[in-house]
Write a protein that holds these residues in place. Structure first.
Motif, PDB file in Angstrom:
ATOM      1  N   THR A 170      37.219  37.281  32.316  1.00 13.89           N
ATOM      2  CA  THR A 170      37.999  38.318  32.985  1.00 13.89           C
ATOM      3  C   THR A 170      37.102  39.380  33.601  1.00 13.89           C
ATOM      4  N   VAL A 171      36.098  39.836  32.849  1.00 14.00           N
ATOM      5  CA  VAL A 171      35.185  40.854  33.367  1.00 14.00           C
ATOM      6  C   VAL A 171      34.416  40.325  34.574  1.00 14.00           C
ATOM      7  N   SER A 172      33.924  39.110  34.489  1.00  9.38           N
ATOM      8  CA  SER A 172      33.148  38.543  35.595  1.00  9.38           C
ATOM      9  C   SER A 172      33.995  38.393  36.848  1.00  9.38           C
ATOM     10  N   ILE A 173      35.228  37.905  36.699  1.00  9.02           N
ATOM     11  CA  ILE A 173      36.108  37.725  37.857  1.00  9.02           C
ATOM     12  C   ILE A 173      36.446  39.072  38.494  1.00  9.02           C
ATOM     13  N   ALA A 174      36.727  40.063  37.657  1.00  6.93           N
ATOM     14  CA  ALA A 174      37.077  41.379  38.196  1.00  6.93           C
ATOM     15  C   ALA A 174      35.905  42.002  38.952  1.00  6.93           C
ATOM     16  N   CYS A 175      34.701  41.863  38.441  1.00  2.00           N
ATOM     17  CA  CYS A 175      33.531  42.457  39.095  1.00  2.00           C
ATOM     18  C   CYS A 175      33.184  41.740  40.398  1.00  2.00           C
ATOM     19  N   ILE A 176      33.289  40.393  40.407  1.00  2.00           N
ATOM     20  CA  ILE A 176      32.884  39.624  41.582  1.00  2.00           C
ATOM     21  C   ILE A 176      33.953  39.653  42.664  1.00  2.00           C
TER      22      ILE A 176
ATOM     23  N   ILE B  18      36.397  47.902  34.958  1.00  2.00           N
ATOM     24  CA  ILE B  18      37.356  47.275  34.063  1.00  2.00           C
ATOM     25  C   ILE B  18      36.972  47.550  32.612  1.00  2.00           C
ATOM     26  N   SER B  19      37.971  47.654  31.751  1.00  3.84           N
ATOM     27  CA  SER B  19      37.757  47.844  30.317  1.00  3.84           C
ATOM     28  C   SER B  19      38.619  46.847  29.552  1.00  3.84           C
ATOM     29  N   PHE B  20      38.432  46.782  28.261  1.00  5.80           N
ATOM     30  CA  PHE B  20      39.175  45.838  27.439  1.00  5.80           C
ATOM     31  C   PHE B  20      40.674  46.118  27.488  1.00  5.80           C
ATOM     32  N   GLN B  21      41.076  47.396  27.573  1.00  6.85           N
ATOM     33  CA  GLN B  21      42.488  47.765  27.596  1.00  6.85           C
ATOM     34  C   GLN B  21      43.192  47.315  28.882  1.00  6.85           C
ATOM     35  N   ASP B  22      42.432  46.977  29.915  1.00  5.60           N
ATOM     36  CA  ASP B  22      43.030  46.559  31.190  1.00  5.60           C
ATOM     37  C   ASP B  22      43.456  45.094  31.197  1.00  5.60           C
ATOM     38  N   PHE B  23      43.048  44.330  30.209  1.00 10.31           N
ATOM     39  CA  PHE B  23      43.305  42.888  30.260  1.00 10.31           C
ATOM     40  C   PHE B  23      44.797  42.575  30.303  1.00 10.31           C
ATOM     41  N   ARG B  24      45.589  43.303  29.533  1.00  7.51           N
ATOM     42  CA  ARG B  24      47.024  43.013  29.481  1.00  7.51           C
ATOM     43  C   ARG B  24      47.748  43.398  30.767  1.00  7.51           C
TER      44      ARG B  24
ATOM     45  N   GLU C  68      43.655  33.672  46.154  1.00  4.44           N
ATOM     46  CA  GLU C  68      42.610  34.689  46.153  1.00  4.44           C
ATOM     47  C   GLU C  68      43.170  36.056  46.563  1.00  4.44           C
ATOM     48  N   GLN C  69      44.026  36.078  47.588  1.00  2.38           N
ATOM     49  CA  GLN C  69      44.557  37.353  48.060  1.00  2.38           C
ATOM     50  C   GLN C  69      45.432  38.012  47.005  1.00  2.38           C
ATOM     51  N   ARG C  70      46.257  37.234  46.327  1.00  2.22           N
ATOM     52  CA  ARG C  70      47.112  37.795  45.275  1.00  2.22           C
ATOM     53  C   ARG C  70      46.283  38.326  44.115  1.00  2.22           C
ATOM     54  N   LEU C  71      45.222  37.620  43.761  1.00  2.00           N
ATOM     55  CA  LEU C  71      44.377  38.066  42.663  1.00  2.00           C
ATOM     56  C   LEU C  71      43.657  39.363  43.021  1.00  2.00           C
ATOM     57  N   VAL C  72      43.109  39.440  44.227  1.00  2.00           N
ATOM     58  CA  VAL C  72      42.389  40.649  44.645  1.00  2.00           C
ATOM     59  C   VAL C  72      43.355  41.829  44.736  1.00  2.00           C
ATOM     60  N   ASP C  73      44.561  41.590  45.236  1.00  2.00           N
ATOM     61  CA  ASP C  73      45.546  42.669  45.309  1.00  2.00           C
ATOM     62  C   ASP C  73      45.879  43.205  43.926  1.00  2.00           C
ATOM     63  N   GLU C  74      46.036  42.312  42.956  1.00  2.00           N
ATOM     64  CA  GLU C  74      46.339  42.765  41.593  1.00  2.00           C
ATOM     65  C   GLU C  74      45.194  43.593  41.021  1.00  2.00           C
ATOM     66  N   LEU C  75      43.955  43.135  41.217  1.00  2.00           N
ATOM     67  CA  LEU C  75      42.806  43.866  40.683  1.00  2.00           C
ATOM     68  C   LEU C  75      42.686  45.251  41.321  1.00  2.00           C
ATOM     69  N   GLN C  76      42.883  45.310  42.626  1.00  2.00           N
ATOM     70  CA  GLN C  76      42.749  46.603  43.305  1.00  2.00           C
ATOM     71  C   GLN C  76      43.915  47.536  42.976  1.00  2.00           C
ATOM     72  N   THR C  77      45.098  46.986  42.757  1.00  2.00           N
ATOM     73  CA  THR C  77      46.257  47.819  42.436  1.00  2.00           C
ATOM     74  C   THR C  77      46.161  48.370  41.018  1.00  2.00           C
ATOM     75  N   ARG C  78      45.799  47.521  40.058  1.00  2.00           N
ATOM     76  CA  ARG C  78      45.778  47.950  38.658  1.00  2.00           C
ATOM     77  C   ARG C  78      44.504  48.704  38.283  1.00  2.00           C
ATOM     78  N   LEU C  79      43.396  48.383  38.910  1.00  2.00           N
ATOM     79  CA  LEU C  79      42.118  48.994  38.528  1.00  2.00           C
ATOM     80  C   LEU C  79      41.651  50.056  39.515  1.00  2.00           C
TER      81      LEU C  79
END
Length: 622
Positions: A579-585, A471-477, A455-466
């Motif tokens: 992907t959108v749901s995970i990023a938002c939640i 989130i938008s479709f171009q962010d998926f990659r 969970e911590q690694r996933l949240v760090d990635e979302l906060q670092t990249r976004l």
């Protein structure tokens, strides 16, 4: 109380006269003495061990004269006498069949009638045929006479016989002569129901226990043989094999009452045409537009969550998925009305498809069972809602960028979808799309709560990249760890636990002959947990998709959306919604399990999490 201690035979009586049934020992069958000389019979009986022991019992005293017995035969004189036999002995009587008195009665040394309670043949059977002693509880040939009302031990006797009979039937069914090359039958098949009780007790454990040596195993659901594939190589061959060799199987046949001829049920040329018309609705440009709708719906629903308030996560993810689908499928002014009706009808449809697929006999579908009647009502409601929405949406087709608008305007050589085909495809997307995505999303956050480091690694990635932007479709990659975590959740908790195909003609799979019309099934859920393919398969480990461990996997080892002609047409839509749901939640809430709840896997139409109650806490940096 009248004296009932009378002898059980009358050696001084006339030859050939049977023992009166009212004088028989309680719980015993009477006997007829030999027609030959009574003296010779008694002489032979004297050596019988049971007869010598009987001399010590109170009712084996010298027999009274016949004239003394006459009053005892008359009910007016002896109230203990009835035509059905003597009155039942009272507690304390040495002939009572209570539990306290039962043990001595089973000892032949104390009770000559004990041979009747035993499955052993009486020693009198070995005497010469010239004369048979009238041993109580046996006929003239010395065989034990057993009737249901004779003894309390008959219940156990009949149970033993029934168990032996059923074991013989099972043995015959397992070792019946099979046509040459036919797959072996799984051990433990029961008459009438087959392997259904074991399958229903724990479906995933049962399917995981199927032997892998033969690659194909025959499992019976009632009288219907199902040929289960346990090799991922054969499953890929089944899905990508020669066109026309297999059609949709048992599960899809039962779902046709709701899906009609939608893309998930249709086959052959009909399926090919439907797929060609639907694919433009899932083009990348369309997905980019749908992502905006997905994000707004998820943010609105999760914004209403209360901190510290427990809620059932899979119910929440399902309602969110239905709202996302209705808002992308229909115009915004029609989406709310459709969403409410879909939620009301969906439980009855899911229960009906699951029940009818596992009925041991086809005629059970026509019974007025509650599940069948609810299934029919829910299917009718679903169809009426969809037809009404289609009719409304056709009135104003201009500037309609919804998914349904794309289907309405789709053309194939100047041929468009008919009203019935539009209804079937819309129903298919609503049911299949909402169920699979919501189930996967619920399992994802369940595993995330069990693995804080992931969970911590996933949240760090979302906060670092976004950062703080949506989130938008171009962010998926740019979210590789999020994509790996989604792959791992689908692998470990694949929504489909049972899929099937039907052989059009006799075919060979794995060296075994599958007859024409045979049902061939496989379980994606158990295949994705195969220890021969994935190391430590029950562990939630997203790194397996990043560190090269899965680079050399065969193409047949992991098929999250299927392969071949029937591969899911909406796979990009489903991944985008996840992907959108995970990023938002995940950026806004931290979900933890409510203490005292044990989450279980419940195979239904999909593998649902039971008792998945979670508590949401806002993140500090959200």
């Amino acid at each position: 109380m009248p004296d009932r201690s009378l002898p059980t035979h009358f050696p001084s009586g006339p030859p050939g006269r049977p023992t009166p049934h009212w004088r028989r020992s309680p719980g015993r069958s009477g006997t007829r003495p030999s027609s030959r000389s009574p003296g010779r019979s008694l002489a032979r009986t004297a050596s019988h061990p049971a007869a010598s022991a009987a001399a010590r019992l109170p009712w084996s005293s010298p027999p009274p004269s016949r004239t003394d017995l006459v009053p005892r035969y008359r009910p007016a004189v002896n109230r203990g006498f009835t035509r059905a036999g003597p009155a039942a002995p009272e507690p304390g009587d040495p002939r009572c069949c209570s539990r306290q008195r039962l043990a001595p009665r089973l000892d032949p040394a104390l009770n000559p009638n004990a041979w009747h309670l035993s499955s052993t043949r009486c020693p009198a059977r070995t005497l010469s045929s010239g004369s048979r002693p009238p041993v109580p509880g046996h006929n003239r040939r010395g065989l034990s006479v057993v009737r249901a009302e004779d003894s309390v031990m008959n219940v156990h006797y009949l149970a033993r016989k029934a168990r032996r009979f059923m074991a013989g039937v099972v043995q015959l069914s397992e070792h019946r002569d099979r046509p040459e090359g036919e797959p072996p039958v799984l051990a433990g098949r029961l008459p009438l129901v087959g392997h259904l009780p074991k399958l229903l007790k724990n479906p995933l454990a049962f399917l995981a226990s199927l032997p892998k040596e033969d690659e194909v195993t025959t499992v019976f659901i009632g009288g219907q043989p199902i040929y289960f594939l346990t090799s991922h190589r054969l499953v890929r061959s089944l899905l990508t094999g020669k066109s026309g060799a297999f059609t949709r199987g048992l599960v899809f046949e039962k779902a046709a009452k709701v899906f009609g001829q939608g893309i998930i049920v249709s086959d052959g040329e009909q399926h090919h045409r439907n797929r060609r018309l639907i694919q433009p609705a899932f083009h990348q440009s369309k997905i980019e537009h749908y992502v905006e709708i997905m994000r707004s719906v998820v943010e609105k629903r999760t914004g209403a969550w209360e901190a510290g308030q427990p809620f059932t996560l899979n119910a929440e993810t399902y309602e969110t998925a239905v709202e996302v689908l209705t808002r992308t499928l229909f115009r915004s002014d029609l989406a709310d009305r459709a969403a409410g009706n879909v939620k009301r009808a969906f439980p009855g449809i899911v229960a009906g498809i699951s029940a009818q697929a596992l009925y041991p006999f086809p005629w059970m579908e026509k019974l007025p069972l509650p599940v069948n009647r609810r299934y029919e009502r829910s299917a009718a409601l679903f169809h009426d809602v969809v037809k009404a929405v289609i009719a409304e949406q056709r009135k104003n087709p201009a500037q309609d960028d919804s998914l349904l608008g794309t289907l309405i305007s789709a053309r194939d050589e100047d041929n468009a979808f008919s009203e019935e085909q539009l209804r079937d495809e819309t129903v298919t997307m609503l049911i299949a799309g909402a169920e699979t995505v919501s189930t996967t999303l619920a399992w994802f956050f369940h595993e995330l709560a069990r693995h804080p480091e992931v969970e911590q690694r996933l949240v760090d990635e979302l906060q670092t990249r976004l950062g703080d932007r949506p989130i938008s479709f171009q962010d998926f990659r740019q979210l590789p760890y999020t994509a790996a975590a989604i792959n791992e959740a689908v692998r470990l908790h694949h929504p489909n636990w049972f899929l099937s195909r039907r052989a059009v003609s006799s075919v060979t799979l794995g060296g075994h002959r599958i007859p024409a019309g045979g049902e061939v099934a496989f379980s994606p859920s158990t295949m994705n947990r195969d220890p021969e393919v994935f190391d430590d398969p029950l562990r939630f480990d997203p790194d397996r998709w990043l560190d090269g461990r899965t680079d050399d996997l065969p193409r047949s080892a992991y098929m999250p959306f299927g392969v071949g002609r029937h591969k899911c047409v909406g796979d990009t839509y489903a991944l985008a919604e996840l992907t959108v749901s995970i990023a938002c939640i995940a950026r806004r809430w931290k979900l933890t399990h409510q203490p005292g709840k044990r989450v279980r896997e419940v195979p239904w139409t999909t593998v649902q999490p039971a008792d998945l109650v979670m508590v949401a806490q806002p993140r500090r940096n959200a």
